[in-house]
Scaffold this motif. Structure first.
Motif, PDB file in Angstrom:
ATOM      1  N   GLU A  37       0.817  -1.224   0.000  1.00 53.35           N
ATOM      2  CA  GLU A  37       0.000   0.000   0.000  1.00 53.35           C
ATOM      3  C   GLU A  37       0.846   1.267   0.000  1.00 53.35           C
ATOM      4  N   ASP A  38       2.142   1.148   0.245  1.00 54.78           N
ATOM      5  CA  ASP A  38       3.035   2.303   0.206  1.00 54.78           C
ATOM      6  C   ASP A  38       3.500   2.624  -1.216  1.00 54.78           C
ATOM      7  N   THR A  39       3.142   1.785  -2.171  1.00 57.63           N
ATOM      8  CA  THR A  39       3.523   2.025  -3.559  1.00 57.63           C
ATOM      9  C   THR A  39       2.923   3.335  -4.059  1.00 57.63           C
ATOM     10  N   ALA A  40       3.796   4.219  -4.536  1.00 60.15           N
ATOM     11  CA  ALA A  40       3.351   5.546  -4.982  1.00 60.15           C
ATOM     12  C   ALA A  40       4.558   6.311  -5.521  1.00 60.15           C
ATOM     13  N   VAL A  41       4.263   7.423  -6.154  1.00 58.60           N
ATOM     14  CA  VAL A  41       5.310   8.403  -6.451  1.00 58.60           C
ATOM     15  C   VAL A  41       5.412   9.320  -5.239  1.00 58.60           C
ATOM     16  N   TYR A  42       6.605   9.471  -4.721  1.00 61.73           N
ATOM     17  CA  TYR A  42       6.840  10.284  -3.528  1.00 61.73           C
ATOM     18  C   TYR A  42       7.439  11.632  -3.953  1.00 61.73           C
ATOM     19  N   TYR A  43       6.851  12.691  -3.414  1.00 62.48           N
ATOM     20  CA  TYR A  43       7.271  14.052  -3.734  1.00 62.48           C
ATOM     21  C   TYR A  43       7.752  14.755  -2.472  1.00 62.48           C
TER      22      TYR A  43
END
Length: 122
Positions: free
Chosen positions: A88-94
């Motif tokens: 669930e932590d899969t994402a693009v991080y900014y």
């Protein structure tokens, strides 16, 4: 302020990654910093924030106890240490910077990095 995020990648569930965000401005310590993330089809959400001095931090409930935000003002860099990663932590991080107090709201941030992709496999 120009922000350059790095450190993303592919990791298995339970693993760790450390993201870095390098800032161009020498007055870096006067900026509150934060990490946000955006998963496919989702809104960009607050993950963690830190004050200019590093003395105050805040975390989204979903990452408390697993993620740690920190900064090194001598290196103009903010970090996000991510442990016990979940799919669930899969994402693009900014990373983002504000000249005001750090906050959980996107609109409070004046400057944004380009994002770095984190993929957590199950």
């Amino acid at each position: 302020v120009q922000l350059q995020a790095s450190g993303g990648g592919l990791v298995q569930a339970g693993g760790s990654l450390r993201l870095s965000c390098a800032a161009s401005r020498r007055t870096f310590s006067s900026y509150g910093m934060a990490w946000f993330r955006q998963a496919p089809g989702e809104e960009r959400e607050f993950v963690a924030g830190i004050s200019g001095s590093g003395g105050s931090t805040n975390y989204a409930d979903s990452v408390k106890g697993r993620f740690t935000i920190s900064r090194d003002n001598a290196k103009n860099t903010v970090y996000l240490q991510m442990n016990s990663l979940e799919p669930e932590d899969t994402a693009v991080y900014y990373c983002a910077a504000t000249s005001g107090l750090f906050a959980t709201t996107r609109s409070k941030y004046d400057y944004w990095g380009q994002g770095t992709l984190v993929t957590v496999s199950s």
